[in-house]
Design an enzyme around this catalytic site. Structure first.
Site, PDB file in Angstrom:
ATOM      1  N   GLU A  33      -1.311  -8.564   5.088  1.00  0.00           N
ATOM      2  CA  GLU A  33      -0.833  -8.677   6.563  1.00  0.00           C
ATOM      3  C   GLU A  33      -2.182  -8.688   7.318  1.00  0.00           C
ATOM      4  O   GLU A  33      -2.360  -9.129   8.329  1.00  0.00           O
ATOM      5  CB  GLU A  33       0.013  -7.767   7.048  1.00  0.00           C
ATOM      6  CG  GLU A  33      -0.401  -6.394   7.534  1.00  0.00           C
ATOM      7  CD  GLU A  33      -0.639  -5.513   6.165  1.00  0.00           C
ATOM      8  OE1 GLU A  33      -0.447  -5.894   4.835  1.00  0.00           O
ATOM      9  OE2 GLU A  33      -0.930  -4.291   6.181  1.00  0.00           O
ATOM     10  N   ARG A  92      -8.225   2.592   0.747  1.00  0.00           N
ATOM     11  CA  ARG A  92      -7.551   3.896   0.169  1.00  0.00           C
ATOM     12  C   ARG A  92      -6.159   3.404  -0.535  1.00  0.00           C
ATOM     13  O   ARG A  92      -5.188   3.927  -0.628  1.00  0.00           O
ATOM     14  CB  ARG A  92      -7.069   4.932   1.023  1.00  0.00           C
ATOM     15  CG  ARG A  92      -8.591   5.510   1.542  1.00  0.00           C
ATOM     16  CD  ARG A  92      -8.014   6.834   2.630  1.00  0.00           C
ATOM     17  NE  ARG A  92      -7.352   6.607   3.681  1.00  0.00           N
ATOM     18  CZ  ARG A  92      -7.783   5.823   4.767  1.00  0.00           C
ATOM     19  NH1 ARG A  92      -8.773   5.246   5.059  1.00  0.00           N
ATOM     20  NH2 ARG A  92      -6.786   5.364   5.661  1.00  0.00           N
ATOM     21  N   CYS A 126       0.738  -1.059  -0.015  1.00  0.00           N
ATOM     22  CA  CYS A 126      -0.038  -0.083   0.202  1.00  0.00           C
ATOM     23  C   CYS A 126       0.919   1.149   0.044  1.00  0.00           C
ATOM     24  O   CYS A 126       1.436   1.591  -0.946  1.00  0.00           O
ATOM     25  CB  CYS A 126      -0.940   0.021   1.198  1.00  0.00           C
ATOM     26  SG  CYS A 126      -2.444   0.997   0.932  1.00  0.00           S
ATOM     27  N   HIS A 140      -3.404  -5.146   1.295  1.00  0.00           N
ATOM     28  CA  HIS A 140      -2.776  -5.414   2.736  1.00  0.00           C
ATOM     29  C   HIS A 140      -2.747  -6.894   2.967  1.00  0.00           C
ATOM     30  O   HIS A 140      -3.603  -7.511   3.610  1.00  0.00           O
ATOM     31  CB  HIS A 140      -3.561  -4.573   3.664  1.00  0.00           C
ATOM     32  CG  HIS A 140      -3.413  -3.311   3.808  1.00  0.00           C
ATOM     33  ND1 HIS A 140      -2.365  -2.552   4.578  1.00  0.00           N
ATOM     34  CD2 HIS A 140      -4.146  -2.111   3.196  1.00  0.00           C
ATOM     35  CE1 HIS A 140      -2.633  -1.286   4.385  1.00  0.00           C
ATOM     36  NE2 HIS A 140      -3.410  -0.800   3.416  1.00  0.00           N
TER      37      HIS A 140
HETATM   38  N1  GLN Z   1      -3.426   6.056   0.748  1.00  0.00           N
HETATM   39  C1  GLN Z   1      -2.514   5.844   1.288  1.00  0.00           C
HETATM   40  C2  GLN Z   1      -1.153   6.879   0.957  1.00  0.00           C
HETATM   41  O1  GLN Z   1      -1.287   6.961  -0.341  1.00  0.00           O
HETATM   42  C3  GLN Z   1      -1.924   4.806   1.327  1.00  0.00           C
HETATM   43  C4  GLN Z   1      -3.222   3.932   2.127  1.00  0.00           C
HETATM   44  C5  GLN Z   1      -2.548   2.773   2.853  1.00  0.00           C
HETATM   45  O2  GLN Z   1      -1.519   2.349   2.972  1.00  0.00           O
HETATM   46  N2  GLN Z   1      -3.655   1.824   3.446  1.00  0.00           N
HETATM   47  O3  GLN Z   1      -0.224   7.045   1.378  1.00  0.00           O
END
Ligand code: GLN
EC number: 4.3.3.6
Length: 188
Positions: free
Chosen positions: A172, A135, A79, A170
């Site tokens: 994890e 996100r 992410c 994710h």
């Molecule tokens: N939207 C976040 C970012 O760009 C990442 C979101 C996440 O790690 N769950 O930093």
């Protein structure tokens, strides 16, 4: 036994520690550059990439992590970790620049802030991986050195380039440790 560090600035640190241990390796939290010594691999967890970048710069971690990768040590970014590893972000933020790809932060938009998707992943065989996206970013383009491992709606959500592995989701947060095992067995 392999020892894997987890950058412990922010995000799902303990969940990564649990997953590393479940896959049969030792986990160590990384807060300072000195903590990288002796590690076989490093996890950059999810969180908020802007905050993580600021703290990494404050603690002078950017160059040591780049040097760690240049030595051929493995890095797995999930992410926000994917955003930090990609060579460029579409919004122009500074990054570690270790994956020849362009990332789009929050790429799935407001309608789809969090969702789950059954991913088909060739390297795992026929059983899909149930991925949790929060996100999430994605990779909008990548050079031919980057192997695409999974996509959602034609957006790249998992990829590998040599010793660098990234997922937009994710792993994890699930009980399925196949990504961690793949990292440990094929990349570290
Ligand atoms: N939207 C976040 C970012 O760009 C990442 C979101 C996440 O790690 N769950 O930093």
């Amino acid at each position: 036994m392999k020892t894997i560090g987890v950058l412990a600035i922010q995000g799902a640190v303990d969940e990564h520690v649990r997953m590393i241990e479940s896959a049969g390796a030792l986990a160590k939290k990384v807060k300072h550059a000195d903590d990288l010594a002796g590690l076989d691999g490093l996890i950059l967890p999810g969180g908020e990439s802007t905050t993580m970048r600021k703290i990494m710069k404050h603690y002078h971690l950017m160059e040591p992590i780049q040097a760690f990768a240049k030595e051929g040590k493995a890095i797995f970014g999930t992410c926000a970790g994917l955003v930090l590893l990609s060579k460029e972000t579409q919004s122009g933020e500074e990054s570690l620049g270790l994956l020849d790809a362009v990332s789009v932060r929050n790429g799935f938009g407001r309608q789809k802030e969090s969702f789950e998707a059954d991913l088909s992943v060739d390297v795992f065989g026929p059983t899909p991986f149930e991925a949790i996206f929060i996100r999430a970013p994605y990779l909008v383009s990548a050079t031919s050195d980057v192997t695409i491992l999974a996509t959602v709606d034609e957006k790249i959500v998992a990829a590998r380039q040599a010793n660098i592995l990234v997922t937009a989701f994710h792993p994890e947060l699930t009980d399925d440790n196949r990504w961690m095992r793949y990292f440990l067995e094929k990349i570290v």
